[in-house]
Enzyme design. Structure first.
Site, mmCIF file in Angstrom:
data_model
loop_
_atom_site.group_PDB
_atom_site.id
_atom_site.type_symbol
_atom_site.label_atom_id
_atom_site.label_comp_id
_atom_site.label_asym_id
_atom_site.label_seq_id
_atom_site.Cartn_x
_atom_site.Cartn_y
_atom_site.Cartn_z
ATOM 1 C CG ASP A 1 20.054 -7.760 -27.343
ATOM 2 O OD1 ASP A 1 19.851 -6.564 -27.556
ATOM 3 O OD2 ASP A 1 19.573 -8.694 -28.009
HETATM 4 N N1 URA Z 1 20.710 -8.833 -32.702
HETATM 5 C C1 URA Z 1 20.202 -9.175 -31.491
HETATM 6 O O1 URA Z 1 19.139 -9.782 -31.405
HETATM 7 N N2 URA Z 1 20.882 -8.824 -30.398
HETATM 8 C C2 URA Z 1 22.060 -8.175 -30.436
HETATM 9 O O2 URA Z 1 22.647 -7.899 -29.392
HETATM 10 C C3 URA Z 1 22.575 -7.845 -31.701
HETATM 11 C C4 URA Z 1 21.878 -8.180 -32.823
#
Ligand code: URA
Length: 248
Positions: A103
């Site tokens: 993310d």
């Molecule tokens: N889980 C999440 O919530 N975000 C990420 O970027 C990776 C795993």
């Protein structure tokens, strides 16, 4: 790209050792000794030898890890011109792309390759490669919440696979957050989370399901491959042993 950077990022030797080797005449570019670490090279054409051994050209199969900072999108191009992880991979062939995604606000280990088969194998759910995260969450999850996370919670209309969760630390002070707007006073717990699925925003949604908000998230390992002391925002090539261990 600077000669010293090209050799150091290939993982052959440390930056300092590479600089020394160049100054001592142990590096050649197209057969000619070059004594200047900053000598510019063409990564796609020049033949570099370090102590007589060819440093693999970057146009062949590339496997590298980036320590992604928060605030960069995992995409090759953003129509709205926001910073992307590709901005951190200067001097590399454009053919590489991220393996999976983190993310915008997630930090840590992100792999890149130009090897489509490798990327597909790594991302295929049947391979169940463990991914290890450090999660800083508001409040201290109860034993019951931890058990729920371990057994699986409902997100995206399905149940998450069993996870390994270990609480590592609890602090009363605000933990450094990737986004200073999100600094929170109060209790912050730091946990290690190991999952093998890759559902969208999985770790954040898992904690949300048990009533905790993730305020910082960092991926530290994919399988046995760890970030080590790679500085944030920097990348390095994987060694042949690391690549072999990831082959599934
Ligand atoms: N889980 C999440 O919530 N975000 C990420 O970027 C990776 C795993």
């Amino acid at each position: 790209m600077r000669l010293e950077k090209y050799i150091a990022t290939s993982g052959i030797a440390s930056r300092r050792a590479v600089k020394r080797a160049i100054r001592e005449g142990r590096v050649t570019v197209n057969g000619t000794e070059i004594f200047i670490p900053g000598h510019p090279i063409d990564v796609e054409r020049d033949c570099i030898e370090f102590e007589g051994k060819r440093v693999e050209p970057l146009t062949e199969r590339i496997y590298l890890m980036l320590n992604k900072p928060a605030g960069y999108l995992t995409t090759r191009r953003d129509e709205r011109g926001r910073p992307t992880v590709m901005d951190l991979l200067t001097d590399l062939p454009k053919s590489i792309y991220p393996v999976g995604r983190l993310d915008l606000e997630t930090e840590g280990l992100l792999l890149f390759t130009n090897d489509g088969n490798f990327a597909n194998r790594m991302m295929h759910p049947s391979h169940e490669i463990d991914k290890t995260y450090l999660a800083w969450v508001n409040g201290v999850p109860s034993q019951r919440a931890l058990e729920r996370l371990r057994n699986g919670v409902a997100i995206h209309g399905g149940k998450t696979a069993p996870a390994k969760i270990k609480q590592l630390d609890v602090k009363a002070a605000p933990m450094p957050s990737a986004n200073s707007n999100k600094r929170k006073n109060g209790i912050v717990a730091k946990l290690r989370v190991i999952i093998h699925e890759g559902k969208k925003r999985q770790v954040r949604l898992m904690f949300k399901a048990v009533g905790h908000r993730v305020i910082r998230l960092k991926r530290t390992h994919i399988g046995e491959l760890g970030l080590g002391n790679l500085p944030q925002g920097q990348y390095r090539f994987l060694t042949p042993t690391e690549i072999a261990k990831l082959q599934v």
